[in-house]
Design an enzyme around this catalytic site. Structure first.
Site, mmCIF file in Angstrom:
data_model
loop_
_atom_site.group_PDB
_atom_site.id
_atom_site.type_symbol
_atom_site.label_atom_id
_atom_site.label_comp_id
_atom_site.label_asym_id
_atom_site.label_seq_id
_atom_site.Cartn_x
_atom_site.Cartn_y
_atom_site.Cartn_z
ATOM 1 N N SER A 135 18.420 42.745 -54.367
ATOM 2 C CA SER A 135 18.382 44.131 -54.855
ATOM 3 C C SER A 135 18.407 45.144 -53.709
ATOM 4 C CB SER A 135 17.112 44.371 -55.658
ATOM 5 O OG SER A 135 16.859 43.319 -56.511
ATOM 6 N N VAL A 139 21.061 38.533 -47.573
ATOM 7 C CA VAL A 139 20.408 37.390 -46.931
ATOM 8 C C VAL A 139 21.469 36.649 -46.106
ATOM 9 C CG1 VAL A 139 19.076 35.276 -47.294
ATOM 10 C CG2 VAL A 139 18.808 37.197 -48.878
ATOM 11 N N LYS A 155 16.380 37.587 -44.409
ATOM 12 C CA LYS A 155 16.554 38.593 -45.457
ATOM 13 C C LYS A 155 16.412 39.967 -44.811
ATOM 14 C CE LYS A 155 14.613 38.105 -49.724
ATOM 15 N NZ LYS A 155 13.680 38.342 -50.860
ATOM 16 N N ASP A 252 9.308 34.439 -62.144
ATOM 17 C CA ASP A 252 10.761 34.610 -62.090
ATOM 18 C C ASP A 252 11.490 33.281 -61.873
ATOM 19 O OD1 ASP A 252 12.947 36.191 -62.414
ATOM 20 O OD2 ASP A 252 13.008 36.937 -60.355
HETATM 21 N N1 LIG Z 1 15.648 30.861 -47.950
HETATM 22 C C1 LIG Z 1 16.895 30.924 -48.422
HETATM 23 N N2 LIG Z 1 17.751 29.942 -48.168
HETATM 24 C C2 LIG Z 1 19.026 29.975 -48.637
HETATM 25 N N3 LIG Z 1 19.529 30.969 -49.382
HETATM 26 C C3 LIG Z 1 18.712 31.996 -49.665
HETATM 27 C C4 LIG Z 1 17.364 32.033 -49.213
HETATM 28 N N4 LIG Z 1 16.796 33.168 -49.646
HETATM 29 C C5 LIG Z 1 17.744 33.799 -50.348
HETATM 30 N N5 LIG Z 1 18.896 33.124 -50.367
HETATM 31 C C6 LIG Z 1 20.146 33.523 -51.048
HETATM 32 O O1 LIG Z 1 20.199 34.940 -51.127
HETATM 33 C C7 LIG Z 1 20.207 35.368 -52.485
HETATM 34 C C8 LIG Z 1 19.345 36.612 -52.627
HETATM 35 O O2 LIG Z 1 18.051 36.300 -52.178
HETATM 36 P P1 LIG Z 1 16.735 36.818 -52.909
HETATM 37 O O3 LIG Z 1 16.862 36.535 -54.366
HETATM 38 O O4 LIG Z 1 15.536 36.277 -52.236
HETATM 39 O O5 LIG Z 1 16.857 38.357 -52.581
HETATM 40 P P2 LIG Z 1 16.074 39.506 -53.297
HETATM 41 O O6 LIG Z 1 16.313 40.763 -52.563
HETATM 42 O O7 LIG Z 1 14.655 39.089 -53.451
HETATM 43 O O8 LIG Z 1 16.816 39.503 -54.673
HETATM 44 P P3 LIG Z 1 16.306 39.876 -56.103
HETATM 45 O O9 LIG Z 1 17.104 41.059 -56.455
HETATM 46 O O10 LIG Z 1 16.664 38.660 -56.938
HETATM 47 O O11 LIG Z 1 14.839 40.115 -56.026
HETATM 48 C C9 LIG Z 1 19.706 34.171 -53.297
HETATM 49 O O12 LIG Z 1 20.229 34.127 -54.597
HETATM 50 C C10 LIG Z 1 20.162 32.989 -52.467
HETATM 51 O O13 LIG Z 1 21.492 32.652 -52.790
#
Ligand SMILES: Nc1ncnc2c1ncn2[C@@H]1O[C@H](COP(=O)(O)OP(=O)(O)OP(=O)(O)O)[C@@H](O)[C@H]1O
EC number: 2.7.11.1
Length: 435
Positions: A135, A139, A155, A252
């Site tokens: 969001s 990453v 991230k 989630d």
């Molecule tokens: N530790 C990890 N190892 C490999 N891929 C990852 C990892 N963390 C995140 N990703 C990839 O990046 C994408 C986005 O990560 P994540 O869902 O943690 O981000 P976010 O900002 O928390 O998103 P959201 O909007 O779902 O809250 C994941 O769907 C995954 O494909």
């Protein structure tokens, strides 16, 4: 006429005679004191006379007070190291201490979860490729500058986005929960967090030789075999139970939040909706992903850790059948979620069908709501959970051996686009004070 005092001033050859009373008027007590020894020198006399005049002056003008100067305290820091001229280029000026600068609010906002000065920072890594998008940012897969073999997920989130979406608390909570959690084989570790002026960074565990998230795997390969689902399900159950035992509710569980390594082992990522919640306590925020949301969350009543088992049930159901257990693919609001028209999956083992019936029962009295019950369920009978945690099984060898007959899928079957749309746009999470 009173007493007459005769006095020869040094450096002065004439004798001056003065009337004492007059002198007293003129020079005051200073003159009197001078008379005691009779041998004082001229400049001493002048000094005293000046003092006396000053005292008189103060009496008339009391505001003319003596100025006081604050004596600077000695610098408590040790002196700068001495250096020789040859070393001049290598000499590093010590970093100014934090006290000397005010911290800008956009840095202060994310403290202490995201420190401003970190030994590990974005310069310690080479970003290789994008893994996904969240969001608030992207990453990346990254390798350490000094060890290109070591891979991490970094991230990178935009502060501006976070602030504008009022998600500061959410992001800070995510970081602190992940960092404080003890290590678990199926939960992505957060090694470090830091911030720059514009971005927040989290250094995360990257699954060795990752094949992507479970959603991509499911999309590429279609339904998974029951054997693979059993192993992945057991790994996720072990991770969820571990979170609950550590007083964390995850909220989630979904395909996109599970990434697989090259052996097919699961790793739970994204703690964006996780919350510290003591076992036995409840909370009431309506949040999560609509299609995985349990009736308890959607109803707006309070709920507890058991809602994670419902979401795991939905995930396992999708992995085998490719459809949602309840006809909610069109829902755009939690109030529109319907928990009717569930039918037991057909074309699968009796054990799996029963597991789904239990995990997805609307009534809590019939629902499977704990790890103890899941652990003892016939579907997991062949699994040794301590071996699961030792990673003694290899789910990758089972992925792709799908036995499920797609003939049994009904109208709710999701084609790729529909599935993706539902996943990407129906995520419904809003936060209130109870979060
Ligand atoms: N530790 C990890 N190892 C490999 N891929 C990852 C990892 N963390 C995140 N990703 C990839 O990046 C994408 C986005 O990560 P994540 O869902 O943690 O981000 P976010 O900002 O928390 O998103 P959201 O909007 O779902 O809250 C994941 O769907 C995954 O494909």
């Amino acid at each position: 006429m009173g007493n007459v005092a005769t006095r020869k001033r040094p450096g002065c050859h004439h004798t001056t005679v003065r009337n004492e009373e007059n002198n007293d008027e003129e020079d005051g007590p200073a003159r009197k004191r001078l008379r005691i020894g009779e041998t004082h020198i001229e400049n001493e006399y002048q000094k005293l006379a000046f003092k006396s005049r000053l005292q008189k002056l103060k009496k008339c003008r009391p505001h003319l007070k003596r100025r006081t100067y604050k004596v600077e305290e000695a610098d408590p820091r040790p002196p700068l190291p001495r250096f020789i001229v040859d070393d001049y280029d290598n000499y590093e000026k010590p970093e100014p201490t934090r006290k000397e600068f005010a911290i800008p609010w956009f840095e202060h906002l994310f403290l202490p979860e995201f420190p401003t000065r970190s030994v590990i920072n974005e310069k310690s890594f080479i970003l290789e490729r994008q893994l996904g998008r969240g969001s608030f940012g992207v990453v990346y897969c990254a390798s350490a500058i000094h060890d290109s073999e070591r891979k991490f997920a970094i991230k990178m989130q935009e502060k501006r986005e976070i602030i504008s979406k009022r998600a500061v608390l959410q992001v800070k909570r995510e970081a602190s929960i992940q960092r404080l959690l003890p290590a678990h084989p199926f939960i992505a570790r957060t090694y470090s967090t830091w911030q720059t002026r514009t971005h927040l960074y989290s250094l995360l565990q990257y699954p060795t030789g990752s094949t992507g998230d479970l959603f991509s795997v499911w999309r590429q390969r279609g339904s998974l075999s029951e054997a693979a689902i059993r192993l992945i399900g057991a790994e996720l159950a072990s991770a969820i139970d571990f979170l609950h035992r550590n007083d964390v509710i995850y909220r989630d569980v979904k395909l996109e939040n599970v990434v697989l390594d090259q052996w097919g082992h699961a790793l739970l990522i994204d703690f964006g909706l996780a919350k510290k919640l003591k076992q036995g306590s409840s909370t009431g925020t309506i949040c999560g992903t609509l299609q995985y949301m349990s009736p308890d969350v959607a109803s707006g009543h309070t709920y507890s850790h058991y809602v994670d088992w419902w979401s795991l049930g939905v995930l396992l159901h999708i992995l085998l059948t490719g459809i949602y257990p309840y006809p909610n693919s069109e829902a755009t609001h939690h109030a529109n979620l319907k928990f009717i028209d569930y039918s037991t999956p057909i074309g699968c083992s009796r054990e799996f069908a029963n597991l789904m019936d239990r995990m997805l029962a609307v009534s809590q009295t019939h629902r499977l709501c704990s790890f103890t019950v899941l652990h003892a369920h016939p579907f997991f009978r062949t699994i040794n959970f301590s071996k699961i945690e030792q990673k003694d099984y290899t789910p990758a060898s089972e992925i792709g051996n799908a036995e499920y007959d797609t003939y049994h899928q009904n109208d709710e079957t999701l084609d790729d686009t529909l599935f993706k749309e539902n996943y990407e746009f129906d995520r419904f999470d809003y936060f209130n004070d109870r979060f």
